[in-house]
Design a protein around this motif. Structure first.
Motif, short mmCIF file in Angstrom:
data_model
loop_
_atom_site.label_atom_id
_atom_site.label_comp_id
_atom_site.label_asym_id
_atom_site.label_seq_id
_atom_site.Cartn_x
_atom_site.Cartn_y
_atom_site.Cartn_z
N UNK A 25 0.83 -1.20 0.00
CA UNK A 25 0.00 0.00 0.00
C UNK A 25 0.87 1.25 0.00
N UNK A 26 1.95 1.24 0.78
CA UNK A 26 2.85 2.39 0.83
C UNK A 26 3.50 2.63 -0.52
N UNK A 27 3.97 1.59 -1.19
CA UNK A 27 4.62 1.76 -2.48
C UNK A 27 3.65 2.27 -3.53
N UNK A 28 2.41 1.80 -3.52
CA UNK A 28 1.41 2.29 -4.47
C UNK A 28 1.11 3.76 -4.20
N UNK A 29 1.00 4.14 -2.94
CA UNK A 29 0.71 5.53 -2.59
C UNK A 29 1.85 6.45 -3.03
N UNK A 30 3.09 6.05 -2.78
CA UNK A 30 4.23 6.88 -3.17
C UNK A 30 4.29 7.02 -4.69
N UNK A 31 4.07 5.93 -5.42
CA UNK A 31 4.08 6.01 -6.88
C UNK A 31 2.99 6.95 -7.39
N UNK A 32 1.84 6.93 -6.75
CA UNK A 32 0.75 7.83 -7.14
C UNK A 32 1.16 9.29 -6.96
N UNK A 33 1.75 9.62 -5.83
CA UNK A 33 2.15 11.01 -5.58
C UNK A 33 3.30 11.44 -6.49
N UNK A 34 4.22 10.56 -6.80
CA UNK A 34 5.30 10.89 -7.73
C UNK A 34 4.73 11.14 -9.12
N UNK A 35 3.77 10.33 -9.53
CA UNK A 35 3.12 10.52 -10.82
C UNK A 35 2.41 11.87 -10.88
N UNK A 36 1.69 12.22 -9.81
CA UNK A 36 1.02 13.52 -9.75
C UNK A 36 2.04 14.65 -9.83
N UNK A 37 3.19 14.49 -9.16
CA UNK A 37 4.23 15.51 -9.18
C UNK A 37 4.76 15.71 -10.60
N UNK A 38 5.03 14.62 -11.32
CA UNK A 38 5.54 14.74 -12.69
C UNK A 38 4.49 15.35 -13.63
N UNK A 39 3.24 15.02 -13.45
CA UNK A 39 2.18 15.64 -14.24
C UNK A 39 2.14 17.14 -13.97
N UNK A 40 2.29 17.52 -12.71
CA UNK A 40 2.33 18.94 -12.35
C UNK A 40 3.49 19.65 -13.05
N UNK A 41 4.68 19.03 -13.04
CA UNK A 41 5.84 19.64 -13.68
C UNK A 41 5.64 19.78 -15.18
N UNK A 42 5.05 18.80 -15.81
CA UNK A 42 4.81 18.86 -17.25
C UNK A 42 3.80 19.96 -17.58
N UNK A 43 2.71 20.02 -16.82
CA UNK A 43 1.67 21.01 -17.10
C UNK A 43 2.13 22.43 -16.82
#
Length: 55
Positions: A25-43
């Motif tokens: 659960x922790x690894x899935x949560x961290x991957x989700x937040x990293x993905x959101x961070x990269x989407x933020x940087x791209x946008x």
């Protein structure tokens, strides 16, 4: 709560399943937040690396 209890006892093998679920659960949560961070940087068009001042 089971993770804390398992680490404070000597019977870690009994709680291995719960510790594994917690890590999953922790690894899935961290991957989700990293993905959101990269989407933020791209946008936002942020292309600079870490450690550089954004001026």
């Amino acid at each position: 709560m089971s993770d804390v209890f398992a680490l404070c006892t000597t019977d870690l093998e009994v709680y291995a399943f719960y510790l594994g679920i917690g890590k999953l659960i922790t690894s899935i949560t961290i991957k989700f937040y990293v993905l959101i961070y990269y989407i933020y940087r791209i946008r936002r068009g942020i292309k600079k690396n870490f450690g550089q001042k954004l001026v």
